[in-house]
Design an enzyme around this catalytic site. Structure first.
Site, mmCIF file in Angstrom:
data_model
loop_
_atom_site.group_PDB
_atom_site.id
_atom_site.type_symbol
_atom_site.label_atom_id
_atom_site.label_comp_id
_atom_site.label_asym_id
_atom_site.label_seq_id
_atom_site.Cartn_x
_atom_site.Cartn_y
_atom_site.Cartn_z
ATOM 1 N N SER A 139 0.942 -1.175 0.134
ATOM 2 C CA SER A 139 0.230 0.050 0.073
ATOM 3 C C SER A 139 0.861 1.105 -0.037
ATOM 4 O O SER A 139 2.007 1.061 0.296
ATOM 5 C CB SER A 139 -0.872 0.199 1.326
ATOM 6 N N TYR A 152 -2.830 -0.516 10.270
ATOM 7 C CA TYR A 152 -2.750 -0.951 9.048
ATOM 8 C C TYR A 152 -1.370 -0.554 8.352
ATOM 9 O O TYR A 152 -0.757 -1.308 7.702
ATOM 10 C CB TYR A 152 -4.011 -0.119 8.251
HETATM 11 N N1 LIG Z 1 -8.953 -0.802 -1.932
HETATM 12 C C1 LIG Z 1 -7.759 0.059 -1.559
HETATM 13 O O1 LIG Z 1 -7.926 1.242 -1.555
HETATM 14 C C2 LIG Z 1 -6.366 -0.691 -1.439
HETATM 15 C C3 LIG Z 1 -5.246 0.270 -1.465
HETATM 16 C C4 LIG Z 1 -3.972 -0.144 -1.226
HETATM 17 C C5 LIG Z 1 -3.776 -1.652 -0.683
HETATM 18 N N2 LIG Z 1 -5.050 -2.469 -0.844
HETATM 19 C C6 LIG Z 1 -4.739 -3.911 -0.290
HETATM 20 O O2 LIG Z 1 -5.423 -4.673 -1.392
HETATM 21 C C7 LIG Z 1 -5.509 -5.908 -0.989
HETATM 22 C C8 LIG Z 1 -7.069 -6.121 -1.335
HETATM 23 O O3 LIG Z 1 -7.945 -5.129 -0.965
HETATM 24 P P1 LIG Z 1 -9.575 -5.029 -1.670
HETATM 25 O O4 LIG Z 1 -9.655 -3.398 -1.720
HETATM 26 O O5 LIG Z 1 -9.836 -5.639 -2.685
HETATM 27 O O6 LIG Z 1 -10.275 -5.688 -0.462
HETATM 28 P P2 LIG Z 1 -11.593 -6.294 -0.423
HETATM 29 O O7 LIG Z 1 -11.926 -6.343 0.942
HETATM 30 O O8 LIG Z 1 -12.550 -5.839 -1.461
HETATM 31 O O9 LIG Z 1 -11.155 -7.957 -0.792
HETATM 32 C C9 LIG Z 1 -10.602 -8.585 0.291
HETATM 33 C C10 LIG Z 1 -10.761 -9.971 0.311
HETATM 34 O O10 LIG Z 1 -9.788 -10.854 1.214
HETATM 35 C C11 LIG Z 1 -10.532 -11.793 1.466
HETATM 36 N N3 LIG Z 1 -9.748 -11.928 2.891
HETATM 37 C C12 LIG Z 1 -9.850 -11.155 4.010
HETATM 38 N N4 LIG Z 1 -9.111 -11.678 4.886
HETATM 39 C C13 LIG Z 1 -9.113 -12.949 4.542
HETATM 40 C C14 LIG Z 1 -8.319 -14.151 5.182
HETATM 41 N N5 LIG Z 1 -8.020 -13.990 6.586
HETATM 42 N N6 LIG Z 1 -8.207 -15.193 4.314
HETATM 43 C C15 LIG Z 1 -8.749 -15.170 3.220
HETATM 44 N N7 LIG Z 1 -9.205 -14.024 2.621
HETATM 45 C C16 LIG Z 1 -9.466 -13.151 3.348
HETATM 46 C C17 LIG Z 1 -11.857 -11.258 1.856
HETATM 47 O O11 LIG Z 1 -12.904 -12.116 2.051
HETATM 48 C C18 LIG Z 1 -12.293 -10.565 0.518
HETATM 49 O O12 LIG Z 1 -12.633 -11.458 -0.432
HETATM 50 C C19 LIG Z 1 -5.625 -5.793 0.746
HETATM 51 O O13 LIG Z 1 -4.363 -6.260 1.158
HETATM 52 C C20 LIG Z 1 -5.657 -4.353 0.923
HETATM 53 O O14 LIG Z 1 -4.893 -4.012 2.182
HETATM 54 C C21 LIG Z 1 -6.271 -1.873 -0.994
#
Ligand SMILES: NC(=O)c1ccc[n+]([C@@H]2O[C@H](COP(=O)([O-])OP(=O)(O)OC[C@H]3O[C@@H](n4cnc5c(N)ncnc54)[C@H](O)[C@@H]3O)[C@@H](O)[C@H]2O)c1
Length: 254
Positions: A139, A152
């Site tokens: 991130s 985070y």
């Molecule tokens: N959305 C953003 O703005 C953003 C920005 C930077 C980084 N990220 C990172 O990107 C990644 C994905 O984010 P997203 O926005 O697509 O999230 P999201 O919440 O839409 O999807 C996350 C998925 O991970 C699964 N998950 C969560 N905990 C889990 C576990 N313990 N075991 C197995 N599956 C698990 C959830 O069920 C979900 O399907 C994350 O690591 C997040 O930190 C997101």
């Protein structure tokens, strides 16, 4: 550009939603076989159905990355592990004083230990195969201080340094390891945050968060998936130990 993912066996954790789903779909579009790992079976199966409907090869594997044995069981014994994407992660809001020990443990167990569990299980397989690619979703908070993101940020800082450590230790085994550092991406992760923290003001806050990034918008999951597919492909064969900003200028233009 041909990304040479044809026939590659890939795994995407958290493939049931948002960025993970977009990466799984993109890998499939490039010809890879995709294992979708998620703790949410319904969402993971939905991704698999979408991929199959488009003619791709996908399978759902239930896994909670916070549990080492659960990760072990999710790996298909008869197939190689060419590409592994550590994408699953959860968010946490608050400065250190709003972060009780239980919250610190929850974030550590999923975002840090989860990546450790997956890599711990997968690296010996890749080593025996003679190579592989690990891509981690970090991130922008891995590199800059963002307010009210204590736990985070701790976890995503660790994702960046674990990336470098793995890249260093496994370079001689033909294993590459990189991470992507996105700014805000419009996924259910963001929608859930707005619903929880700004009920009734979701639209207003969505605009505010979008405007906070220099391009005035959030990234789309597909934009992260494009970079992920490139980094996991043979086109990126000389790229390891990098932390790519995918942030519309947020890190350096603030
Ligand atoms: N959305 C953003 O703005 C953003 C920005 C930077 C980084 N990220 C990172 O990107 C990644 C994905 O984010 P997203 O926005 O697509 O999230 P999201 O919440 O839409 O999807 C996350 C998925 O991970 C699964 N998950 C969560 N905990 C889990 C576990 N313990 N075991 C197995 N599956 C698990 C959830 O069920 C979900 O399907 C994350 O690591 C997040 O930190 C997101």
């Amino acid at each position: 550009m041909d990304l040479h993912l044809q026939g590659k066996c890939s795994y995407v954790t958290g493939g049931g939603s948002g960025i993970g789903r977009a990466i799984a779909e993109r890998f499939s579009a490039e010809g890879a076989r995709v294992f979708v790992l998620d703790r949410d079976e319904a969402k993971g199966e939905e991704t698999v159905e979408k991929i199959r409907a488009g003619g791709g090869l996908a399978h759902f594997k239930h896994a909670d990355i916070a549990d080492l044995e659960s990760v072990r069981h999710a790996i298909e014994p008869e197939a190689p592990v060419d590409v592994w994407v550590n994408n699953a992660g959860v968010s946490s809001i608050g400065a250190i004083e709003e972060t009780p020990p239980e919250e610190m443990d929850r974030i550590y167990n999923i975002n840090v230990k989860g990546l450790y569990h997956c890599s711990y299980v997968v690296l010996p397989i890749m080593r025996k195969q003679g190579g592989g690619v690990i891509l981690n979703i970090a991130s922008l908070v891995s590199k800059i201080g963002v307010e009210d993101r204590f736990a985070y940020s701790m976890s995503k800082g660790a994702v960046l340094t674990m990336t470098l450590s793995i890249a260093r230790d496994y370079i001689s085994h033909g294993i590459r390891c990189n991470c992507i550092c996105p700014a805000r991406v419009h996924t259910p992760f963001v929608d859930a945050y707005l619903e929880k923290n700004y009920p009734g003001r979701e639209k207003e806050m969505f605009k505010k968060l979008s405007r906070a990034q220099p391009m005035g918008r959030m990234a789309s999951p597909a934009e992260v998936a494009d970079l992920a597919a490139f980094l996991c492909s043979d086109r990126a064969a000389f790229i390891t130990a990098t932390a790519y900003d995918l942030d519309g200028g947020t890190t350096l233009l603030r």
